[in-house]
Design an enzyme around this catalytic site. Sequence first.
Site, PDB file in Angstrom:
ATOM      1  N   ASP A   1      10.652   0.850  10.204  1.00  0.00           N
ATOM      2  CA  ASP A   1      10.485   2.243   9.802  1.00  0.00           C
ATOM      3  C   ASP A   1      11.767   3.008  10.081  1.00  0.00           C
ATOM      4  O   ASP A   1      12.332   2.920  11.179  1.00  0.00           O
ATOM      5  CB  ASP A   1       9.360   2.900  10.618  1.00  0.00           C
ATOM      6  CG  ASP A   1       7.992   2.366  10.265  1.00  0.00           C
ATOM      7  OD1 ASP A   1       7.492   2.717   9.195  1.00  0.00           O
ATOM      8  OD2 ASP A   1       7.428   1.601  11.072  1.00  0.00           O
TER       9      ASP A   1
ATOM     10  N   HIS B   1       6.371  10.131   6.896  1.00  0.00           N
ATOM     11  CA  HIS B   1       5.101  10.529   7.494  1.00  0.00           C
ATOM     12  C   HIS B   1       5.233  10.547   9.019  1.00  0.00           C
ATOM     13  O   HIS B   1       6.259  10.154   9.573  1.00  0.00           O
ATOM     14  CB  HIS B   1       4.004   9.554   7.090  1.00  0.00           C
ATOM     15  CG  HIS B   1       4.280   8.144   7.508  1.00  0.00           C
ATOM     16  ND1 HIS B   1       5.188   7.340   6.848  1.00  0.00           N
ATOM     17  CD2 HIS B   1       3.815   7.384   8.534  1.00  0.00           C
ATOM     18  CE1 HIS B   1       5.248   6.157   7.442  1.00  0.00           C
ATOM     19  NE2 HIS B   1       4.428   6.170   8.475  1.00  0.00           N
TER      20      HIS B   1
ATOM     21  N   ASP C   1      -0.696   2.952  18.564  1.00  0.00           N
ATOM     22  CA  ASP C   1       0.526   3.751  18.591  1.00  0.00           C
ATOM     23  C   ASP C   1       1.101   3.762  20.007  1.00  0.00           C
ATOM     24  O   ASP C   1       0.397   4.015  20.970  1.00  0.00           O
ATOM     25  CB  ASP C   1       0.238   5.193  18.178  1.00  0.00           C
ATOM     26  CG  ASP C   1       0.119   5.370  16.686  1.00  0.00           C
ATOM     27  OD1 ASP C   1       0.409   4.415  15.954  1.00  0.00           O
ATOM     28  OD2 ASP C   1      -0.256   6.473  16.259  1.00  0.00           O
TER      29      ASP C   1
ATOM     30  N   GLU D   1       1.727   4.933   2.889  1.00  0.00           N
ATOM     31  CA  GLU D   1       0.994   4.347   1.772  1.00  0.00           C
ATOM     32  C   GLU D   1       0.738   5.368   0.668  1.00  0.00           C
ATOM     33  O   GLU D   1       0.580   6.566   0.943  1.00  0.00           O
ATOM     34  CB  GLU D   1      -0.345   3.790   2.272  1.00  0.00           C
ATOM     35  CG  GLU D   1      -0.164   2.674   3.272  1.00  0.00           C
ATOM     36  CD  GLU D   1      -1.428   2.349   4.052  1.00  0.00           C
ATOM     37  OE1 GLU D   1      -1.498   1.240   4.610  1.00  0.00           O
ATOM     38  OE2 GLU D   1      -2.328   3.210   4.126  1.00  0.00           O
TER      39      GLU D   1
ATOM     40  N   LYS E   1       3.779   0.748  -0.708  1.00  0.00           N
ATOM     41  CA  LYS E   1       2.658   0.110  -0.024  1.00  0.00           C
ATOM     42  C   LYS E   1       1.350   0.766  -0.440  1.00  0.00           C
ATOM     43  O   LYS E   1       1.270   1.993  -0.594  1.00  0.00           O
ATOM     44  CB  LYS E   1       2.823   0.210   1.491  1.00  0.00           C
ATOM     45  CG  LYS E   1       1.765  -0.564   2.273  1.00  0.00           C
ATOM     46  CD  LYS E   1       2.020  -0.460   3.770  1.00  0.00           C
ATOM     47  CE  LYS E   1       0.930  -1.143   4.555  1.00  0.00           C
ATOM     48  NZ  LYS E   1       1.081  -0.957   6.013  1.00  0.00           N
TER      49      LYS E   1
ATOM     50  N   THR F   1      -2.002  -4.988   1.980  1.00  0.00           N
ATOM     51  CA  THR F   1      -2.328  -5.354   3.354  1.00  0.00           C
ATOM     52  C   THR F   1      -3.619  -6.178   3.423  1.00  0.00           C
ATOM     53  O   THR F   1      -4.146  -6.611   2.417  1.00  0.00           O
ATOM     54  CB  THR F   1      -2.414  -4.094   4.240  1.00  0.00           C
ATOM     55  OG1 THR F   1      -2.592  -4.481   5.597  1.00  0.00           O
ATOM     56  CG2 THR F   1      -3.548  -3.205   3.803  1.00  0.00           C
TER      57      THR F   1
ATOM     58  N   GLU G   1       0.973  -7.923   3.840  1.00  0.00           N
ATOM     59  CA  GLU G   1       1.055  -7.815   5.292  1.00  0.00           C
ATOM     60  C   GLU G   1      -0.305  -8.189   5.868  1.00  0.00           C
ATOM     61  O   GLU G   1      -1.307  -8.181   5.173  1.00  0.00           O
ATOM     62  CB  GLU G   1       1.372  -6.373   5.726  1.00  0.00           C
ATOM     63  CG  GLU G   1       2.673  -5.821   5.218  1.00  0.00           C
ATOM     64  CD  GLU G   1       2.864  -4.363   5.620  1.00  0.00           C
ATOM     65  OE1 GLU G   1       1.900  -3.761   6.164  1.00  0.00           O
ATOM     66  OE2 GLU G   1       3.951  -3.831   5.392  1.00  0.00           O
ATOM     67  N   ASN G   2      -0.325  -8.486   7.167  1.00  0.00           N
ATOM     68  CA  ASN G   2      -1.589  -8.549   7.886  1.00  0.00           C
ATOM     69  C   ASN G   2      -1.938  -7.145   8.366  1.00  0.00           C
ATOM     70  O   ASN G   2      -1.052  -6.325   8.602  1.00  0.00           O
ATOM     71  CB  ASN G   2      -1.503  -9.513   9.070  1.00  0.00           C
ATOM     72  CG  ASN G   2      -0.329  -9.208   9.987  1.00  0.00           C
ATOM     73  OD1 ASN G   2       0.813  -9.150   9.545  1.00  0.00           O
ATOM     74  ND2 ASN G   2      -0.598  -9.025  11.277  1.00  0.00           N
TER      75      ASN G   2
ATOM     76  N   LEU H   1      -3.926  -6.467  11.139  1.00  0.00           N
ATOM     77  CA  LEU H   1      -3.997  -6.425  12.596  1.00  0.00           C
ATOM     78  C   LEU H   1      -3.330  -7.653  13.189  1.00  0.00           C
ATOM     79  O   LEU H   1      -3.214  -8.686  12.523  1.00  0.00           O
ATOM     80  CB  LEU H   1      -5.461  -6.374  13.050  1.00  0.00           C
ATOM     81  CG  LEU H   1      -6.255  -5.127  12.649  1.00  0.00           C
ATOM     82  CD1 LEU H   1      -7.724  -5.327  12.936  1.00  0.00           C
ATOM     83  CD2 LEU H   1      -5.732  -3.917  13.403  1.00  0.00           C
TER      84      LEU H   1
ATOM     85  N   ARG I   1       3.101  -7.401  14.380  1.00  0.00           N
ATOM     86  CA  ARG I   1       4.475  -6.986  14.443  1.00  0.00           C
ATOM     87  C   ARG I   1       5.170  -7.718  15.552  1.00  0.00           C
ATOM     88  O   ARG I   1       4.533  -8.436  16.325  1.00  0.00           O
ATOM     89  CB  ARG I   1       4.585  -5.456  14.572  1.00  0.00           C
ATOM     90  CG  ARG I   1       4.528  -4.872  15.941  1.00  0.00           C
ATOM     91  CD  ARG I   1       4.671  -3.350  15.985  1.00  0.00           C
ATOM     92  NE  ARG I   1       3.813  -2.587  15.079  1.00  0.00           N
ATOM     93  CZ  ARG I   1       4.261  -1.873  14.050  1.00  0.00           C
ATOM     94  NH1 ARG I   1       5.550  -1.857  13.777  1.00  0.00           N
ATOM     95  NH2 ARG I   1       3.425  -1.190  13.309  1.00  0.00           N
TER      96      ARG I   1
END
Length: 525
Positions: A52, A92, A100, A185, A294, A341, A379-380, A382, A419
Amino acid sequence: MEASVQQGNYVQVYVMLPLDAVSVNNRFEKGDELREQLKRLVEAGVDGVMVDVWWGLVEGKGPRAYDWSAYKQLFQLVHEAGLKLKAIMSFHQCGGNVGDVVNIPIPQWVRNVGASDPDIFYTDQHGTRNIEYLTLGVDDQPLFHGRSAVQMYTDYMASFRDNMKEFLDAGVIVDIEVGLGPAGELRYPSYPQSHGWSFPGIGEFICYDKYLQADFKAAAAMVGHPEWEFPRDAGQYNDAPQRTRFFVDNGTYLTEQGRFFLAWYSNNLIKHGDKILDEANKVFLGHRVQLAIKISGIHWWYKVPSHAAEITAGYYNLHDRDGYRPIARMLKRHRASLNFTCAEMRDSEQSSQAMSAPEELVQQVLSAGWREGLNMACENALPRYDPTAYNTILRNARPHGINKSGPPEHKLFGFTYLRLSNQLVEGQNYVNFKTFVDRMHANLPHDPCVDPVAPLQRSGPELTIEMILQAAQPKLDPFPFEEHTDLPVQGLGGIGGDVEGPSGGMGGEVQDPTGSMGGELPATV
């Protein structure tokens, strides 16, 4: 099989960097730790990383007062590691959700405009403002020290291009993912945890700022119905479809007025993406980068006729109307890829009460993109470290398995794992991950030259919304997918510590069942 023939089966693997790869103070403070983690990724054969690039950090001090120094240090470290880089233009807010670890709002000077004009933010039917992303209603409103939202986004991307020229020219930066909404997204913030939403609520329509209300009234008047208003029977955040008159089977979503509203709501989202991607294309024209966006994996209530949770997010998807192929058609003119995702999820892992179908959703979206000729990525949702999740991703990456005579008819252009953490690169988790990367590469050695990116060409001619919507009907069946991958990961290991509930499939308390948190973790899901 000759390696040159098998090369067409190679799927690139990227890893999303931590949310705080650059600190909340816009400093690069974790160089030593990250350097060691990147070494482990290189040893695993990973092709690159994604990160990001937070608007709230880089332009946080004032209009056009950009500070790219921390990101330059980060990009240099990635370059020295020999990895490629996907950069997300993150317009965003990050912060306020499970998972987070940082809070990065959009720039304060932008939020200050909202103090006198709170309608710059997406607004729900209760008048609650969502401050994580500007409403698309101000895309063309010069409210921000003389600039519109689209102009701010464009200037930011142009400054990124100018300041990161060495990394663009060196082929380090290969992908620009343009953030278009909450969590980066293309969607409305219809299911915000910070406003009380919890899984599997249908969410709410988020279009009650004065700019979108005025736009709707003008659109309704143009078709001879100035009396039409937003739906009043669509329920609240945590309702189920059957508890509303709008989303119940044969509900008012099927009436003339309901269809008009849903078309207006979803079309505005497509126009929003089209407009910003056109600017991004002009900014990066001639550079060897792939543009991307995305889309959120809203898999709950997929099995009910109204697809309520998808619809409140802006994806007008029904049994006889494809809500995703029109987006893919819009992307086609910009030569942009689509990143989706929840690629690790299986239906059997989901709660029956949510009428969830992530496998069918993934297959529908991938098929829509492939039919439009797009490069598709996933992407996954989770963190997962277990063979079951990896094998589901592998199945989705090559739905028909290895093609021994050349490239498969359908395959992912790339996959990003969410990640990077010490948990990923240690012990059995690392063994499983390394095997997964090998399988995605069709058991071939890492190849930095696979799928080279051509210089970006100018977007094609503008399409009317009517031309784009021709892709919505008839809704075609998805391409067939094999039940299992032909190159499975065998091994031990369990799910990640964050995976619980309907999305992770292991019962217990719902943590983040949305499949939309992605690398761009928002203030509201």
